[in-house]
Design a protein around this motif. Structure first.
Motif, PDB file in Angstrom:
ATOM      1  N   GLN A   1     -27.779 -37.562  21.851  1.00 31.89           N
ATOM      2  CA  GLN A   1     -27.168 -36.695  20.745  1.00 31.89           C
ATOM      3  C   GLN A   1     -26.145 -37.341  20.233  1.00 31.89           C
ATOM      4  OE1 GLN A   1     -26.044 -32.845  21.958  1.00 31.89           O
ATOM      5  NE2 GLN A   1     -24.239 -33.003  20.739  1.00 31.89           N
TER       6      GLN A   1
ATOM      7  N   VAL B   1     -26.378 -40.514  18.139  1.00 33.74           N
ATOM      8  CA  VAL B   1     -27.151 -40.160  16.786  1.00 33.74           C
ATOM      9  C   VAL B   1     -25.988 -39.410  16.029  1.00 33.74           C
ATOM     10  CG1 VAL B   1     -28.761 -38.723  15.600  1.00 33.74           C
ATOM     11  CG2 VAL B   1     -29.579 -39.555  17.790  1.00 33.74           C
TER      12      VAL B   1
ATOM     13  N   THR C   1     -32.801 -34.452  15.832  1.00 39.49           N
ATOM     14  CA  THR C   1     -32.945 -35.985  15.669  1.00 39.49           C
ATOM     15  C   THR C   1     -33.912 -36.191  14.773  1.00 39.49           C
ATOM     16  OG1 THR C   1     -32.454 -36.245  18.179  1.00 39.49           O
ATOM     17  CG2 THR C   1     -33.459 -38.064  17.174  1.00 39.49           C
TER      18      THR C   1
ATOM     19  N   LEU D   1     -33.243 -44.517  16.695  1.00 38.20           N
ATOM     20  CA  LEU D   1     -33.764 -44.049  15.225  1.00 38.20           C
ATOM     21  C   LEU D   1     -34.470 -44.993  14.661  1.00 38.20           C
ATOM     22  CD1 LEU D   1     -30.372 -42.463  14.042  1.00 38.20           C
ATOM     23  CD2 LEU D   1     -32.368 -41.198  15.070  1.00 38.20           C
TER      24      LEU D   1
END
Length: 375
Positions: free
Chosen positions: A279, A282, A246, A70
């Motif tokens: 996934q 996050v 995302t 991220l």
């Protein structure tokens, strides 16, 4: 020439049917081989986002520190991976364009085309969201400049405090009200807006538009094919949803609350293993963020900026002269984050625009294939 007898005609008919069957079998084997290669490509590109290129301990540490999940650079790599997979997807379709007008793909193509339009809206919102991150960067820079004044005065601290107050409120306001404002553009206007405004956000979304609802709509009809086999359209659609989700999680977008949902990715499929891992990681960050304070914007640099901002705000509220040395480390870290944003945000915004244009092109090519495949 001798007339064809009934026996000869029957033989030629059987031979023709057999050749057709052999041709169909060859084409099917070729399609399966291309699908397998495509799945391998997807698995490799998304695995790279989880594992560093080198296996040495030193490189592992360096990579983890430089491109955490991220972070701005990691998000740019995510976009590159998706672009690479989308290019491979187009190659698979081009090899046998007629397949998209035959079952079962003929039913999934309209859903994918609609999903692409929704992804274009999300790209627009993310580009606008990056502009809001730039605003946070500017506020942080104001606070840094004020705290670096020597000797540190009451006036400098008040100036820093005002900037920090705006900075700490910016993320929540963007997530609930919007990263962009104004009228809703038509799809055509949105597509052309990126070309016209090379330096700005490009396009707007209405005040009622919701990033979270857009993601939910993209996943509503995303169902794995029967029999456990994956089709190229299902794979690229799943990747598109995951990448858009995302981006919305990372960048403050309009009405992004409510994104802590489980995306329907098939864990048992090899191509999806890395995407599922991304996934899940996050998602864990998202749940922690929503429990703590709500809002969106999980970009790694923004989270660090928020943590440091809270410390600096606490310092400014209890400021006393000769205490500036207490926050030297925090001020230096905030300055370093601002430098990373200055270098990386433009590239991230450019990457989102490239995805936007690629999806526009992909949609046009699929529509062209459909027209050519009609009898």
């Amino acid at each position: 020439m001798a007339p064809v007898t009934e026996h000869q005609g029957s033989f030629l008919s059987r031979l023709s049917r057999r050749n057709q069957i052999v041709s169909m079998e060859v084409n099917h084997e070729q399609e399966l081989e291309e699908l397998e290669d495509f799945q391998k490509h997807v698995a490799e590109r998304f695995t790279e986002l989880l594992a560093p290129p080198s296996t040495t301990t030193e490189s592992l540490i360096d990579t983890a520190e430089s491109d955490p999940i991220l972070s701005i650079q990691w998000l740019r790599k995510l976009l590159d991976a998706f672009m690479s997979c989308e290019s491979e997807f187009q190659s698979v379709l081009t090899t046998n364009p007629a397949q998209i007008s035959k079952p079962p793909l003929d039913k999934h193509v309209p859903e994918m085309l609609d999903r692409i339009v929704k992804a274009l809206d999300i790209c627009t919102a993310v580009v606008n969201g990056v502009d809001s991150v730039r605003q946070s960067q500017r506020l942080a820079e104001i606070a840094v400049t004020a705290f670096k004044q020597r000797p540190l005065s009451d006036g400098s601290v008040r100036r820093a405090k005002r900037a920090l107050t705006s900075l700490l409120n910016a993320d929540k306001n963007t997530a609930s009200s919007g990263g962009g404002s104004g009228r809703r553009s038509t799809t055509t206007e949105q597509w052309s807006s990126f070309g016209r405004r090379s330096g700005g956000g490009g396009g707007f979304v209405s005040k009622n538009w919701s990033a979270a609802k857009q993601i939910q709509a993209m996943t509503a009809n995303l169902v794995a094919p029967r029999g456990g086999e994956s089709s190229p359209i299902y794979i690229i659609s799943s990747l598109m949803v995951m990448v858009m989700w995302t981006l919305v999680v990372a960048v403050p977008c309009q009405a992004s609350n409510g994104l802590a949902v489980q995306l329907p990715l098939p864990k048992h499929q090899v191509w999806a293993n890395a995407a599922v891992s991304i996934q899940e990681r996050v998602g864990e960050e998202l749940k922690r963020k929503e429990k703590r304070c709500g809002g969106g914007g999980l970009m790694e640099e923004m989270q660090r900026m928020e943590r440091i901002g809270l410390k600096l705000m606490e310092f400014s509220e209890g400021f006393s002269f000769n205490g500036e040395e207490e926050v030297v480390a925090e001020v230096e870290e905030m300055e370093e984050i601002c430098r990373k944003m200055e270098d990386g945000l433009e590239g991230l915004q450019r990457g989102v625009r490239e995805v936007f244009h690629r999806l526009v092109k992909s949609r046009s090519e699929i529509l062209e294939m459909i027209d050519h495949s009609k009898p």
